[in-house]
Write an enzyme that holds these catalytic residues in place. Structure first.
Site, PDB file in Angstrom:
ATOM      1  CB  THR A 261      -8.202  -4.428   5.664  1.00 18.92           C
ATOM      2  OG1 THR A 261      -6.811  -4.491   5.372  1.00 18.92           O
ATOM      3  CG2 THR A 261      -8.364  -3.984   7.112  1.00 18.92           C
ATOM      4  CG  ASP A 262      -4.157  -7.720   4.097  1.00 15.16           C
ATOM      5  OD1 ASP A 262      -4.266  -6.535   4.469  1.00 15.16           O
ATOM      6  OD2 ASP A 262      -3.357  -8.083   3.195  1.00 15.16           O
ATOM      7  CD  GLU A 263      -3.165  -2.310   6.849  1.00 14.15           C
ATOM      8  OE1 GLU A 263      -3.103  -1.695   7.927  1.00 14.15           O
ATOM      9  OE2 GLU A 263      -2.899  -1.783   5.761  1.00 14.15           O
TER      10      GLU A 263
ATOM     11  CE1 TYR B 190      -8.224   1.320   7.302  1.00 16.05           C
ATOM     12  CE2 TYR B 190      -6.357  -0.186   7.223  1.00 16.05           C
ATOM     13  CZ  TYR B 190      -7.592   0.217   6.746  1.00 16.05           C
ATOM     14  OH  TYR B 190      -8.205  -0.481   5.722  1.00 16.05           O
TER      15      TYR B 190
ATOM     16  CE  LYS C 171     -11.828  -1.696   7.203  1.00 12.07           C
ATOM     17  NZ  LYS C 171     -13.025  -1.230   6.430  1.00 12.07           N
TER      18      LYS C 171
HETATM   19  P1  NAD Z   1     -10.896   5.373   0.025  1.00 11.06           P
HETATM   20  O1  NAD Z   1     -10.238   6.120   1.133  1.00 11.06           O
HETATM   21  O2  NAD Z   1     -10.430   5.544  -1.367  1.00 11.06           O
HETATM   22  O3  NAD Z   1     -12.463   5.735   0.012  1.00 11.06           O
HETATM   23  C1  NAD Z   1     -13.225   5.825   1.187  1.00 11.06           C
HETATM   24  C2  NAD Z   1     -14.576   6.456   0.837  1.00 11.06           C
HETATM   25  O4  NAD Z   1     -15.371   6.484   2.033  1.00 11.06           O
HETATM   26  C3  NAD Z   1     -14.449   7.902   0.329  1.00 11.06           C
HETATM   27  O5  NAD Z   1     -15.254   8.080  -0.806  1.00 11.06           O
HETATM   28  C4  NAD Z   1     -14.967   8.729   1.499  1.00 11.06           C
HETATM   29  O6  NAD Z   1     -15.570   9.955   1.108  1.00 11.06           O
HETATM   30  C5  NAD Z   1     -15.971   7.777   2.146  1.00 11.06           C
HETATM   31  N1  NAD Z   1     -16.183   8.059   3.572  1.00 11.06           N
HETATM   32  C6  NAD Z   1     -15.229   8.245   4.523  1.00 11.06           C
HETATM   33  N2  NAD Z   1     -15.827   8.514   5.705  1.00 11.06           N
HETATM   34  C7  NAD Z   1     -17.164   8.473   5.494  1.00 11.06           C
HETATM   35  C8  NAD Z   1     -18.302   8.651   6.332  1.00 11.06           C
HETATM   36  N3  NAD Z   1     -18.170   8.947   7.637  1.00 11.06           N
HETATM   37  N4  NAD Z   1     -19.536   8.516   5.796  1.00 11.06           N
HETATM   38  C9  NAD Z   1     -19.675   8.241   4.469  1.00 11.06           C
HETATM   39  N5  NAD Z   1     -18.652   8.083   3.628  1.00 11.06           N
HETATM   40  C10 NAD Z   1     -17.399   8.187   4.136  1.00 11.06           C
HETATM   41  O7  NAD Z   1     -10.880   3.861   0.475  1.00 11.06           O
HETATM   42  P2  NAD Z   1     -10.656   2.534  -0.402  1.00 11.06           P
HETATM   43  O8  NAD Z   1      -9.209   2.324  -0.588  1.00 11.06           O
HETATM   44  O9  NAD Z   1     -11.570   2.569  -1.554  1.00 11.06           O
HETATM   45  O10 NAD Z   1     -11.147   1.445   0.643  1.00 11.06           O
HETATM   46  C11 NAD Z   1     -12.510   1.039   0.693  1.00 11.06           C
HETATM   47  C12 NAD Z   1     -12.676   0.019   1.795  1.00 11.06           C
HETATM   48  O11 NAD Z   1     -11.827  -1.098   1.548  1.00 11.06           O
HETATM   49  C13 NAD Z   1     -12.299   0.530   3.183  1.00 11.06           C
HETATM   50  O12 NAD Z   1     -13.218   0.003   4.097  1.00 11.06           O
HETATM   51  C14 NAD Z   1     -10.909  -0.028   3.420  1.00 11.06           C
HETATM   52  O13 NAD Z   1     -10.667  -0.211   4.793  1.00 11.06           O
HETATM   53  C15 NAD Z   1     -10.992  -1.339   2.678  1.00 11.06           C
HETATM   54  N6  NAD Z   1      -9.709  -1.855   2.164  1.00 11.06           N
HETATM   55  C16 NAD Z   1      -8.927  -1.096   1.328  1.00 11.06           C
HETATM   56  C17 NAD Z   1      -7.756  -1.645   0.799  1.00 11.06           C
HETATM   57  C18 NAD Z   1      -6.857  -0.874  -0.129  1.00 11.06           C
HETATM   58  O14 NAD Z   1      -5.817  -1.400  -0.531  1.00 11.06           O
HETATM   59  N7  NAD Z   1      -7.188   0.347  -0.532  1.00 11.06           N
HETATM   60  C19 NAD Z   1      -7.386  -2.946   1.131  1.00 11.06           C
HETATM   61  C20 NAD Z   1      -8.184  -3.663   2.028  1.00 11.06           C
HETATM   62  C21 NAD Z   1      -9.361  -3.122   2.503  1.00 11.06           C
HETATM   63  O1  DAU Z   2      -3.444  -4.470   3.258  1.00  8.84           O
HETATM   64  C1  DAU Z   2      -4.608  -3.754   3.009  1.00  8.84           C
HETATM   65  C2  DAU Z   2      -4.393  -2.296   3.328  1.00  8.84           C
HETATM   66  O2  DAU Z   2      -3.538  -1.776   2.318  1.00  8.84           O
HETATM   67  C3  DAU Z   2      -5.692  -1.492   3.410  1.00  8.84           C
HETATM   68  O3  DAU Z   2      -6.464  -1.966   4.469  1.00  8.84           O
HETATM   69  C4  DAU Z   2      -5.402   0.005   3.576  1.00  8.84           C
HETATM   70  O4  DAU Z   2      -6.617   0.737   3.504  1.00  8.84           O
HETATM   71  C5  DAU Z   2      -4.489   0.452   2.465  1.00  8.84           C
HETATM   72  O5  DAU Z   2      -4.137   1.819   2.665  1.00  8.84           O
HETATM   73  C6  DAU Z   2      -3.211  -0.413   2.429  1.00  8.84           C
HETATM   74  O6  DAU Z   2      -2.391  -0.175   3.601  1.00  8.84           O
HETATM   75  P1  DAU Z   2      -0.786  -0.056   3.506  1.00  8.84           P
HETATM   76  O7  DAU Z   2      -0.316   0.687   4.681  1.00  8.84           O
HETATM   77  O8  DAU Z   2      -0.172  -1.374   3.221  1.00  8.84           O
HETATM   78  O9  DAU Z   2      -0.693   0.839   2.153  1.00  8.84           O
HETATM   79  P2  DAU Z   2       0.224   2.098   1.777  1.00  8.84           P
HETATM   80  O10 DAU Z   2       0.006   2.341   0.325  1.00  8.84           O
HETATM   81  O11 DAU Z   2       0.034   3.236   2.704  1.00  8.84           O
HETATM   82  O12 DAU Z   2       1.686   1.527   1.985  1.00  8.84           O
HETATM   83  C7  DAU Z   2       2.135   0.374   1.292  1.00  8.84           C
HETATM   84  C8  DAU Z   2       3.562   0.104   1.732  1.00  8.84           C
HETATM   85  O13 DAU Z   2       4.405   1.159   1.215  1.00  8.84           O
HETATM   86  C9  DAU Z   2       3.751   0.122   3.234  1.00  8.84           C
HETATM   87  O14 DAU Z   2       4.692  -0.894   3.606  1.00  8.84           O
HETATM   88  C10 DAU Z   2       4.332   1.495   3.533  1.00  8.84           C
HETATM   89  C11 DAU Z   2       5.107   1.838   2.273  1.00  8.84           C
HETATM   90  N1  DAU Z   2       5.123   3.278   1.936  1.00  8.84           N
HETATM   91  C12 DAU Z   2       3.937   3.930   1.880  1.00  8.84           C
HETATM   92  C13 DAU Z   2       3.888   5.285   1.579  1.00  8.84           C
HETATM   93  C14 DAU Z   2       2.564   6.025   1.518  1.00  8.84           C
HETATM   94  C15 DAU Z   2       6.328   3.933   1.671  1.00  8.84           C
HETATM   95  O15 DAU Z   2       7.416   3.318   1.710  1.00  8.84           O
HETATM   96  N2  DAU Z   2       6.288   5.272   1.372  1.00  8.84           N
HETATM   97  C16 DAU Z   2       5.112   5.980   1.328  1.00  8.84           C
HETATM   98  O16 DAU Z   2       5.146   7.211   1.058  1.00  8.84           O
END
Ligand code: NAD
Ligand code: DAU
Length: 332
Positions: A123-125, A147, A151
């Site tokens: 992730t970019d985080e 988190y 990562k």
């Molecule tokens: P998500 O939370 O929707 O899904 C995670 C999945 O992993 C779920 O199906 C869960 O059951 C499974 N899981 C969790 N723990 C597990 C374990 N111990 N063994 C097997 N399976 C397990 O996540 P997402 O948003 O689809 O993200 C997928 C990947 O992309 C993650 O690695 C996350 O860090 C990365 N990522 C997400 C975002 C975003 O914006 N959502 C951005 C950047 C990177």
């Molecule tokens: O940048 C990539 C990341 O993006 C991934 O690695 C993470 O898995 C994914 O969850 C996401 O992280 P963020 O923390 O950026 O996403 P989130 O949707 O939780 O929040 C987006 C922005 O919105 C953040 O600045 C916090 C704000 N927010 C979030 C929630 C849940 C609110 O203001 N209110 C809220 O209730």
């Protein structure tokens, strides 16, 4: 070819798998999904009876199970993770276990069985927070939340397996994904589902934090370019190209749902809230031809429409999460 995909009952992994299963070419891989089905995973995200899909419910920390599946795999795309920042602030244990130990368990098994490419979805985080400009892949990692620290640990472990053992590891670092099937705790599906239910939405702090929005299908396109054409040991940033403050995003979501600013609760800020993320994705563009295909305006409108039309998908997930959170509160 047998492709092992972890975490594909979740948002991004399931989009990736549905995309690969839809392409019915002669060289299309058989896909084995390993997913624990935590609160974030649901089988309703996958076409369970597809002939090229095998679903295994299990934990990526289960070394015996991982070894057995890896023995049959040719390549890996690793999505499984605890993914929600707010949950990592409430408790970091599951994040370290799944994101760090789980990744190490997979890497060990991949090395034992000579499996590669192994695409690690990071992730970019991991880069931290940036006021101006964008991070290139060479930027040092400075994660701020439990988190992102977990990562960053898994990202560095993956790269270490390449440097130390020569394992064909490729790492992707992408920005904030949006689209259908995203668990309704992340900001877009949380706000949309609340607004559709007539509830208010919680905007953290002053709403000035900036995120770069990437359609999940564009992200999946980038991941597959890296799997099929990327180089071993390399990191590829994947960005979306639409930076918005949370306040701007909230305005768009209110408009899309026909609601006003009186539906917004200004709530306490997230602890350690990163101000801005921005990746420089010229490397994957120049090297692999990656360009995001979705424009944000229509991508967001389609996403809102999907949540409006698919209450059956998100209502049970929200109810279950609320029940679990009530149980947790009663314990303390
Ligand atoms: P998500 O939370 O929707 O899904 C995670 C999945 O992993 C779920 O199906 C869960 O059951 C499974 N899981 C969790 N723990 C597990 C374990 N111990 N063994 C097997 N399976 C397990 O996540 P997402 O948003 O689809 O993200 C997928 C990947 O992309 C993650 O690695 C996350 O860090 C990365 N990522 C997400 C975002 C975003 O914006 N959502 C951005 C950047 C990177
Ligand atoms: O940048 C990539 C990341 O993006 C991934 O690695 C993470 O898995 C994914 O969850 C996401 O992280 P963020 O923390 O950026 O996403 P989130 O949707 O939780 O929040 C987006 C922005 O919105 C953040 O600045 C916090 C704000 N927010 C979030 C929630 C849940 C609110 O203001 N209110 C809220 O209730």
């Amino acid at each position: 070819m047998n492709l092992l995909v972890t975490g594909a009952a979740g948002f991004i992994g399931s989009t990736y798998v549905r995309g690969l299963l839809a392409a019915d070419t002669p060289d299309a891989p058989h896909i084995t999904v390993l997913d624990k089905l935590t609160y974030a995973g649901t089988l309703t995200n996958l076409p369970a009876s597809h002939p090229r899909l095998t679903f295994v419910q299990g934990d990526i920390c289960d070394a015996e199970l991982v070894d057995r599946l890896m023995a049959e795999a040719d390549q890996v795309v690793h999505f499984a993770a605890e993914s929600h920042v707010d949950r990592s602030i409430d408790g970091a244990g599951a994040f370290v276990r799944t994101n760090v130990v789980g990744t190490q368990t997979l890497l060990d098994a991949a090395l034992r069985h000579g499996v590669g490419p192994f695409v690690h979805v990071s992730t970019d985080e991991v880069y931290g927070s940036i006021e101006t400009g964008s991070w290139p892949e060479s930027h040092p990692l400075q994660p701020n939340s439990p988190y992102s620290a977990s990562k960053a640990s898994s990202d560095l472990l993956a790269l270490a397996f390449h440097r130390t053992h020569g394992l064909d590891v490729r790492v992707t670092r992408c920005s904030n994904n949006y689209g259908p099937h995203q668990f309704p705790e992340k900001v877009i599906p949380l706000f949309v589902s609340n607004l559709l239910d007539g509830k208010n939405v919680p905007l953290y702090g002053d709403g000035s934090n900036v995120r770069d929005w990437l359609h999940v299908e564009d992200h999946c396109q980038g991941i597959d370019l890296v799997r099929t054409g990327g180089r071993a040991g390399e990191v590829y940033n994947i960005g979306g190209g639409t930076e918005l403050s949370n306040k701007e995003l909230t305005g768009l979501l209110l408009e899309a749902c026909g609601a006003d600013w009186d539906r917004v609760d200004r709530v306490a800020d997230r602890k350690g809230h990163d101000q801005r993320y921005s990746v420089d994705w010229s490397k994957i563009h120049d090297e692999l031809g990656y360009t995001p295909k979705h424009d944000f305006t229509s991508g967001l409108a389609d996403t809102v429409a999907w949540y409006r039309d698919n209450r059956d998908w998100w209502e049970p997930l929200k109810e279950r999460a609320a029940l679990e959170s009530r149980k947790e509160q009663e314990k303390h």
